[in-house]
Design a protein around this motif. Structure first.
Motif, PDB file in Angstrom:
ATOM      1  N   SER A   4     -28.662 -35.091  -8.953  1.00  0.00           N
ATOM      2  CA  SER A   4     -28.857 -33.987  -9.901  1.00  0.00           C
ATOM      3  C   SER A   4     -30.115 -34.210 -10.723  1.00  0.00           C
ATOM      4  O   SER A   4     -30.836 -33.269 -11.058  1.00  0.00           O
ATOM      5  N   MET A   5     -30.367 -35.477 -11.047  1.00  0.00           N
ATOM      6  CA  MET A   5     -31.571 -35.809 -11.806  1.00  0.00           C
ATOM      7  C   MET A   5     -32.821 -35.472 -10.993  1.00  0.00           C
ATOM      8  O   MET A   5     -33.793 -34.936 -11.529  1.00  0.00           O
ATOM      9  N   ALA A   6     -32.765 -35.769  -9.697  1.00  0.00           N
ATOM     10  CA  ALA A   6     -33.915 -35.451  -8.846  1.00  0.00           C
ATOM     11  C   ALA A   6     -34.131 -33.936  -8.812  1.00  0.00           C
ATOM     12  O   ALA A   6     -35.263 -33.448  -8.861  1.00  0.00           O
ATOM     13  N   ALA A   7     -33.015 -33.168  -8.769  1.00  0.00           N
ATOM     14  CA  ALA A   7     -33.123 -31.713  -8.764  1.00  0.00           C
ATOM     15  C   ALA A   7     -33.676 -31.208 -10.098  1.00  0.00           C
ATOM     16  O   ALA A   7     -34.442 -30.245 -10.135  1.00  0.00           O
ATOM     17  N   ALA A   8     -33.291 -31.877 -11.179  1.00  0.00           N
ATOM     18  CA  ALA A   8     -33.788 -31.466 -12.499  1.00  0.00           C
ATOM     19  C   ALA A   8     -35.296 -31.602 -12.567  1.00  0.00           C
ATOM     20  O   ALA A   8     -35.991 -30.766 -13.154  1.00  0.00           O
ATOM     21  N   LYS A   9     -35.801 -32.652 -11.934  1.00  0.00           N
ATOM     22  CA  LYS A   9     -37.265 -32.828 -11.923  1.00  0.00           C
ATOM     23  C   LYS A   9     -37.914 -31.697 -11.139  1.00  0.00           C
ATOM     24  O   LYS A   9     -38.953 -31.172 -11.536  1.00  0.00           O
ATOM     25  N   ARG A  10     -37.282 -31.318 -10.016  1.00  0.00           N
ATOM     26  CA  ARG A  10     -37.861 -30.224  -9.217  1.00  0.00           C
ATOM     27  C   ARG A  10     -37.803 -28.905  -9.988  1.00  0.00           C
ATOM     28  O   ARG A  10     -38.636 -28.034  -9.809  1.00  0.00           O
ATOM     29  N   LEU A  11     -36.817 -28.784 -10.855  1.00  0.00           N
ATOM     30  CA  LEU A  11     -36.710 -27.588 -11.699  1.00  0.00           C
ATOM     31  C   LEU A  11     -37.830 -27.566 -12.721  1.00  0.00           C
ATOM     32  O   LEU A  11     -38.160 -26.506 -13.258  1.00  0.00           O
ATOM     33  N   GLY A  12     -38.406 -28.716 -12.981  1.00  0.00           N
ATOM     34  CA  GLY A  12     -39.505 -28.777 -13.934  1.00  0.00           C
ATOM     35  C   GLY A  12     -39.092 -29.258 -15.314  1.00  0.00           C
ATOM     36  O   GLY A  12     -39.847 -29.141 -16.267  1.00  0.00           O
ATOM     37  N   VAL A  13     -37.878 -29.761 -15.423  1.00  0.00           N
ATOM     38  CA  VAL A  13     -37.428 -30.290 -16.710  1.00  0.00           C
ATOM     39  C   VAL A  13     -38.010 -31.689 -16.876  1.00  0.00           C
ATOM     40  O   VAL A  13     -37.727 -32.584 -16.079  1.00  0.00           O
ATOM     41  N   GLU A  14     -38.805 -31.863 -17.912  1.00  0.00           N
ATOM     42  CA  GLU A  14     -39.495 -33.140 -18.085  1.00  0.00           C
ATOM     43  C   GLU A  14     -38.762 -34.029 -19.080  1.00  0.00           C
ATOM     44  O   GLU A  14     -38.014 -33.558 -19.929  1.00  0.00           O
ATOM     45  N   GLY A  15     -39.014 -35.312 -18.944  1.00  0.00           N
ATOM     46  CA  GLY A  15     -38.555 -36.257 -19.955  1.00  0.00           C
ATOM     47  C   GLY A  15     -37.117 -36.721 -19.785  1.00  0.00           C
ATOM     48  O   GLY A  15     -36.615 -37.514 -20.588  1.00  0.00           O
ATOM     49  N   LEU A  16     -36.443 -36.246 -18.745  1.00  0.00           N
ATOM     50  CA  LEU A  16     -35.044 -36.628 -18.548  1.00  0.00           C
ATOM     51  C   LEU A  16     -34.974 -38.109 -18.168  1.00  0.00           C
ATOM     52  O   LEU A  16     -35.541 -38.522 -17.163  1.00  0.00           O
ATOM     53  N   ALA A  17     -34.303 -38.881 -18.981  1.00  0.00           N
ATOM     54  CA  ALA A  17     -34.280 -40.332 -18.743  1.00  0.00           C
ATOM     55  C   ALA A  17     -32.995 -40.773 -18.062  1.00  0.00           C
ATOM     56  O   ALA A  17     -32.953 -41.817 -17.418  1.00  0.00           O
ATOM     57  N   SER A  18     -31.943 -39.998 -18.201  1.00  0.00           N
ATOM     58  CA  SER A  18     -30.668 -40.411 -17.631  1.00  0.00           C
ATOM     59  C   SER A  18     -29.784 -39.201 -17.433  1.00  0.00           C
ATOM     60  O   SER A  18     -29.814 -38.265 -18.237  1.00  0.00           O
ATOM     61  N   LEU A  19     -29.028 -39.185 -16.342  1.00  0.00           N
ATOM     62  CA  LEU A  19     -28.070 -38.105 -16.103  1.00  0.00           C
ATOM     63  C   LEU A  19     -26.900 -38.715 -15.342  1.00  0.00           C
ATOM     64  O   LEU A  19     -27.053 -39.185 -14.218  1.00  0.00           O
ATOM     65  N   ARG A  20     -25.757 -38.768 -15.968  1.00  0.00           N
ATOM     66  CA  ARG A  20     -24.570 -39.317 -15.306  1.00  0.00           C
ATOM     67  C   ARG A  20     -23.436 -38.311 -15.423  1.00  0.00           C
ATOM     68  O   ARG A  20     -23.244 -37.695 -16.466  1.00  0.00           O
ATOM     69  N   ILE A  21     -22.690 -38.162 -14.343  1.00  0.00           N
ATOM     70  CA  ILE A  21     -21.685 -37.101 -14.263  1.00  0.00           C
ATOM     71  C   ILE A  21     -20.288 -37.687 -14.449  1.00  0.00           C
ATOM     72  O   ILE A  21     -19.940 -38.689 -13.829  1.00  0.00           O
ATOM     73  N   GLY A  22     -19.539 -37.043 -15.323  1.00  0.00           N
ATOM     74  CA  GLY A  22     -18.144 -37.438 -15.525  1.00  0.00           C
ATOM     75  C   GLY A  22     -17.256 -36.208 -15.428  1.00  0.00           C
ATOM     76  O   GLY A  22     -17.633 -35.208 -14.833  1.00  0.00           O
TER      77      GLY A  22
END
Lengths: 106, 217
Positions: A40-58
């Motif tokens: 999901s983090m990789a997809a967020a980068k493709r979406l163009g959302v910058e600066g995301l340092a961590s994404l964990r799903i619960g």
């Protein structure tokens, strides 16, 4: 007529059983790899959302429970969280009681 | 000798196990519906692959509460042979009969391919037909087969010789290359690969035969 499980229906004079609202958050332990989060983090980068340092799903589990008081509700939900909703081998959980009057959540 | 094959809503390898046992090896089987408790006449129990209870919540998490498995836990405690394949392995860890948990594959792919494995039979009664350190090939078919356990427990499992099957080329990110685990008394085996799919020459590979045939020995 009696209806099993409907104490209020069977005895109209009985005081209402309080109903509590709660939310259990189940998270992967920090040491456990979260491939879905990484994807999901990789997809967020493709979406163009910058600066995301961590994404964990619960998981968030929302519950309503009838119990004599908040402590009883809490202890039942703690049992449920520990024994069913989370697997302590790979997951941590936190319980939030959502009713303002009874909430003691952090 | 009769093998009881558990059937949960969502099991999909129960008939494969029946075919491997009866069709390939001549061992009678009986399906055990998840709501039943009668294990009379059953000499071994197989928890098959599939998606028990839809794998809701976590793989194997809801199966743990079935009436059948209460009896299977008691059966295992009496020394009865119990084999958990794929989803069955996940159920065994949720039950606490084996330590650890199975989580999503490292690269998220559902893996459906042959896997080369190193066998360490130790005292596992299901693996008596294999040599120590022998390499075999069994099919894997799972999306959540990455074995996860804390370092201390993994070290203990290795010291006690309970890591019965290891991947030679780790496909899913399992710690310690764990593909299968035995319990200390050797009557319970859980593994992600599918031995029942390697019993018939028509489908290729016979390395699973000795595992089920161990019950005859």
């Amino acid at each position: 007529m009696r209806l099993a499980g409907l104490a209020r229906f069977n005895n109209r004079d009985a005081p209402p059983v309080p109903r509590f609202h709660a939310r259990v958050l189940v998270r992967l332990r920090p040491s456990v790899l979260d491939p879905a989060g990484e994807a999901s983090m990789a997809a967020a980068k493709r979406l163009g959302v910058e600066g995301l340092a961590s994404l964990r799903i619960g998981k968030a589990i929302e519950l309503e429970i009838e119990a004599p008081d908040a402590d009883a509700a809490r202890s039942r939900l703690e049992l449920l969280s520990e024994r069913l909703l989370a697997n302590p081998v790979i997951e941590n959980w936190t319980l939030e009681m959502l009713d303002p009057a009874t909430s003691t959540a952090p | 000798m009769t093998i009881g094959v558990a059937v949960f809503p969502g099991s999909n390898c129960d008939r494969d196990v029946k075919w491997a046992a009866e069709g390939c090896l001549g061992i009678p089987t009986r399906f055990l519906w998840h709501e039943e408790r009668d294990l009379a006449g059953v000499d071994a129990v197989v928890l098959p692959g599939g998606f028990s209870y839809g794998d809701y919540l976590r793989c194997g998490a809801l199966a743990r509460f079935s009436p059948l498995l209460e009896e299977v836990v008691a059966f295992a405690a009496r020394g009865g042979p119990v084999l958990g394949i794929c989803n069955g392995f996940q159920v065994l860890t949720e039950l606490g009969l084996l330590p650890g948990a199975l989580t999503r594959n490292r690269h998220l792919h559902f893996l459906c391919e042959p896997a080369e494995l190193t066998v360490q039979p130790g005292t596992c009664r299901w693996l008596g037909g294999y040599g120590a350190g022998e390499t075999i090939s069994l099919p894997i078919a799972h999306g959540e087969g990455r074995y996860q356990v804390d370092d201390v427990t993994l070290h203990r499992l290795e010291q006690e010789g309970l890591v019965a099957l290891r991947y030679r080329r780790n496909p899913n990110g399992s710690v310690g290359d764990v593909a299968g685990l035995s319990n200390p008394t050797g009557n319970v085996l859980g593994l992600m690969p599918h031995p029942e799919r390697a019993c018939d020459p028509l489908t290729g590979g016979l390395d699973g035969r000795r595992l089920l045939a161990s019950l005859l020995g």
